[in-house]
Enzyme design. Sequence first.
Site, PDB file in Angstrom:
ATOM      1  N   LEU A 268       0.850  -1.186   0.000  1.00  6.67           N
ATOM      2  CA  LEU A 268       0.000   0.000   0.000  1.00  6.67           C
ATOM      3  C   LEU A 268       0.891   1.243   0.000  1.00  6.67           C
ATOM      4  O   LEU A 268       1.624   1.485   0.961  1.00  6.67           O
ATOM      5  CB  LEU A 268      -0.920   0.014   1.227  1.00  6.67           C
ATOM      6  CG  LEU A 268      -1.859  -1.195   1.355  1.00  6.67           C
ATOM      7  CD1 LEU A 268      -2.442  -1.269   2.758  1.00  6.67           C
ATOM      8  CD2 LEU A 268      -2.972  -1.117   0.321  1.00  6.67           C
ATOM      9  N   THR A 269       0.830   2.013  -1.061  1.00 12.85           N
ATOM     10  CA  THR A 269       1.677   3.196  -1.176  1.00 12.85           C
ATOM     11  C   THR A 269       1.304   4.242  -0.131  1.00 12.85           C
ATOM     12  O   THR A 269       0.124   4.487   0.112  1.00 12.85           O
ATOM     13  CB  THR A 269       1.540   3.805  -2.584  1.00 12.85           C
ATOM     14  OG1 THR A 269       1.875   2.812  -3.551  1.00 12.85           O
ATOM     15  CG2 THR A 269       2.463   4.995  -2.758  1.00 12.85           C
ATOM     16  N   GLN A 321       8.131  -4.985  -2.789  1.00 15.26           N
ATOM     17  CA  GLN A 321       7.537  -4.820  -4.120  1.00 15.26           C
ATOM     18  C   GLN A 321       8.370  -3.831  -4.929  1.00 15.26           C
ATOM     19  O   GLN A 321       8.661  -2.724  -4.466  1.00 15.26           O
ATOM     20  CB  GLN A 321       6.096  -4.327  -4.028  1.00 15.26           C
ATOM     21  CG  GLN A 321       5.410  -4.309  -5.390  1.00 15.26           C
ATOM     22  CD  GLN A 321       4.006  -3.749  -5.340  1.00 15.26           C
ATOM     23  OE1 GLN A 321       3.818  -2.562  -5.132  1.00 15.26           O
ATOM     24  NE2 GLN A 321       3.010  -4.608  -5.546  1.00 15.26           N
ATOM     25  N   CYS A 354       0.173  -0.935 -10.773  1.00 14.69           N
ATOM     26  CA  CYS A 354       0.064   0.494 -10.470  1.00 14.69           C
ATOM     27  C   CYS A 354      -0.524   1.249 -11.663  1.00 14.69           C
ATOM     28  O   CYS A 354       0.004   1.170 -12.774  1.00 14.69           O
ATOM     29  CB  CYS A 354       1.434   1.066 -10.112  1.00 14.69           C
ATOM     30  SG  CYS A 354       1.384   2.828  -9.689  1.00 14.69           S
ATOM     31  N   LYS A 393       2.098  -9.188  -9.103  1.00 17.41           N
ATOM     32  CA  LYS A 393       0.791  -8.594  -8.794  1.00 17.41           C
ATOM     33  C   LYS A 393       0.337  -7.800 -10.003  1.00 17.41           C
ATOM     34  O   LYS A 393       1.017  -6.869 -10.433  1.00 17.41           O
ATOM     35  CB  LYS A 393       0.881  -7.689  -7.566  1.00 17.41           C
ATOM     36  CG  LYS A 393      -0.478  -7.198  -7.061  1.00 17.41           C
ATOM     37  CD  LYS A 393      -0.336  -6.457  -5.731  1.00 17.41           C
ATOM     38  CE  LYS A 393      -1.696  -6.160  -5.129  1.00 17.41           C
ATOM     39  NZ  LYS A 393      -2.471  -5.197  -5.906  1.00 17.41           N
ATOM     40  N   HIS A 432      -5.368  -8.424  -9.248  1.00 14.46           N
ATOM     41  CA  HIS A 432      -6.208  -7.339  -8.781  1.00 14.46           C
ATOM     42  C   HIS A 432      -7.449  -7.313  -9.661  1.00 14.46           C
ATOM     43  O   HIS A 432      -7.348  -7.225 -10.872  1.00 14.46           O
ATOM     44  CB  HIS A 432      -5.451  -6.004  -8.903  1.00 14.46           C
ATOM     45  CG  HIS A 432      -5.992  -4.939  -8.007  1.00 14.46           C
ATOM     46  ND1 HIS A 432      -7.306  -4.611  -7.982  1.00 14.46           N
ATOM     47  CD2 HIS A 432      -5.380  -4.145  -7.091  1.00 14.46           C
ATOM     48  CE1 HIS A 432      -7.497  -3.641  -7.104  1.00 14.46           C
ATOM     49  NE2 HIS A 432      -6.344  -3.347  -6.542  1.00 14.46           N
ATOM     50  N   ASN A 468      -7.628 -10.464  -5.156  1.00 18.45           N
ATOM     51  CA  ASN A 468      -7.432  -9.266  -4.352  1.00 18.45           C
ATOM     52  C   ASN A 468      -8.462  -8.216  -4.720  1.00 18.45           C
ATOM     53  O   ASN A 468      -8.652  -7.928  -5.887  1.00 18.45           O
ATOM     54  CB  ASN A 468      -6.004  -8.722  -4.561  1.00 18.45           C
ATOM     55  CG  ASN A 468      -5.766  -7.385  -3.879  1.00 18.45           C
ATOM     56  OD1 ASN A 468      -5.134  -6.502  -4.423  1.00 18.45           O
ATOM     57  ND2 ASN A 468      -6.266  -7.223  -2.672  1.00 18.45           N
ATOM     58  N   GLY A 469      -9.123  -7.646  -3.700  1.00 18.93           N
ATOM     59  CA  GLY A 469     -10.032  -6.541  -3.959  1.00 18.93           C
ATOM     60  C   GLY A 469     -11.330  -6.619  -3.195  1.00 18.93           C
ATOM     61  O   GLY A 469     -12.042  -7.631  -3.261  1.00 18.93           O
ATOM     62  N   ASP A 470     -11.651  -5.556  -2.420  1.00 14.80           N
ATOM     63  CA  ASP A 470     -12.963  -5.333  -1.808  1.00 14.80           C
ATOM     64  C   ASP A 470     -13.331  -6.324  -0.709  1.00 14.80           C
ATOM     65  O   ASP A 470     -14.507  -6.489  -0.414  1.00 14.80           O
ATOM     66  CB  ASP A 470     -14.064  -5.332  -2.877  1.00 14.80           C
ATOM     67  CG  ASP A 470     -13.843  -4.262  -3.922  1.00 14.80           C
ATOM     68  OD1 ASP A 470     -13.263  -3.219  -3.583  1.00 14.80           O
ATOM     69  OD2 ASP A 470     -14.244  -4.464  -5.085  1.00 14.80           O
TER      70      ASP A 470
END
Length: 630
Positions: A268-269, A321, A354, A393, A432, A468-470
Amino acid sequence: MKDDNSNSTPAAPSATAEQTANKCLVDPFRVQVKSEYLVTERPSILSPIPEKSVDSTSSTHKANNNNNKGKKKRGQNKKRPRDARISTSEKACLAIIRGETCPFENCKYNHDLKEMMANRQLDLCEGEGGVEWLKGECPNWKLMGLGSCHINMSTGQNLRKSEDNIMKQSNDEEKADTNEKPKPGTLLTHQQHVKNVISKDTIAKLRKNQYPFVCKRHYEVQKDKKNDNATSNSAPSIPVVQSSNTPALPPKERKLIDFRNKVYIAPLTTVGNLPFRRIMKLYGADITCGEMALSHELLQGKPSEWALLKRHPSEDVFGVQIAGGHADQYTRVAEILANEPGMEIDFVDFNLGCPIDLVCEKGSGAALMLREKKLRGSLEGVTKVLSCPVTVKMRTGWDEKRNIAHSLVPTIQKWGIDGIGAFMVRFDVPIHGRSRLQRYSKLANFDYIAQVASSQSVDLPQIPVIGNGDIFSYEDYEEKVLARLGDDNNLSPTAMLGRGALIKPWLPTEIKEKRHWDISATERLDILKDFTRFGLEHWGSDQQGVNHTRRFLLEWISFLHRYVPVGMLDVLPQKMNHRPPKNLCGRSDLETLMLSTNCADWIKISEMLLGKVPEDFAFEPKHKANSYSS
């Protein structure tokens, strides 16, 4: 503020399908909150929302932009408020703090400790708005923002905090004559050593282009080909990393990582920093990964970029990453990771997800999904240098109209890279569930993720696929991931958390215990206290460290405020795309404050933890969601 009694409030029962349907007919994207917590006016404890004024300057700026549309600056962070830079002359030389002689003749830092001690600002726990809970210890024990709490100013003796939060001297009267006074700069018991710290010698070599890389740059390879008059139509050239002078690690068996039935905190940036990951470990996370680091900035020797690879001892399974657009960049970074002493990395994650323009324009991030030759060269180069597993990813595709993950994953499988076949490496591919242009505007497509998991050839070694997601509750994990497991796909039963962990850092506990946790506002404030303590330990407790801690704390609160407590819900659970009503009143003043979407209220919370902010202090979150804007 009122006492918080939210734990005594019983959790709302799960609604029946008919009740849920009726609620969703009203607004399918709105959190269904009990009527007693809905108010028509903004609660008085919250700060007023400032009116958006349009001055002549902004009007002129817009006019200029209309005339020069091609020159308009892009991005939402170009005008974000910044903390004033602290001059090096106002900072103490670390050698002097440690009680050593400064080795530099022209040191730019201040060496007069007496002057600095006399002119130092009030401690965080002193004066009006001081915070008592922060009284404790820190490495910068002479010049920290809490020095008077535990320093005897006349003798320089350090004071420690007992288990009862009562300050006492570290050497009592019985030990006064034993000369056991702690040395300046000595790490105290609660300060554990952070791993993956790049050496200054390596940074200097990178800056001067003197690092002994074995992998050649892509233009050097092309130059050698021209000199040798060699022409080849074969597969793309893979960086050569085998040499008698190769400073790589000795051959050893790759350590497999089992991602199954684990809670994995995604990279997570900005907000996925080391103090945040320590919080996630406290609440049950199994696997953590550092923030995205750009390969070209790592190779330039930027300390701020290498700091993203730091690892806390509590992170027992940890990955880094890397985002890059060329095989030589990835391979050279891998060489540094392999050769640098003290680097402890369990896996390296390739960033193919990204969506930021500045990253994609360099061929990195989601753009690398479209460049198979570059991707193959990067994977082969890294797996030849490193002995740890590699993960990739990616997103479903570049846009909604063209999903390519279902074709890219079997393509990677067919490459037969040593990291997969010969060494039986778990080459996990977290997918993702959104496209690049979609970013975070729509829900993740787990049906497509399951399709990707079943797209691999059964005749080749299988690559586990992580969705990955939600995921925002244990029910989401069961419905989106566990319900799609089967013999016809290779979907991994892994709970990979992103924004869900930012909004609900206790989510790993909920998933493992299969419950909805009606966590109280005071418990949530304790989480922020832990983050503040970890932040001061990581970034330092001088003025610059306090500024960094406050900024990252506010960035995190910009996500935390989206959570609506379980006891206030009429329908369980809250979904990732559900937005709370405009005016909500919590079960206590603190809970109401934590529900606010106004930056001024987030600053109030930070003042509870780090003291008053300067009068000219301003904050604007880096990551914005239009649906949450006031």
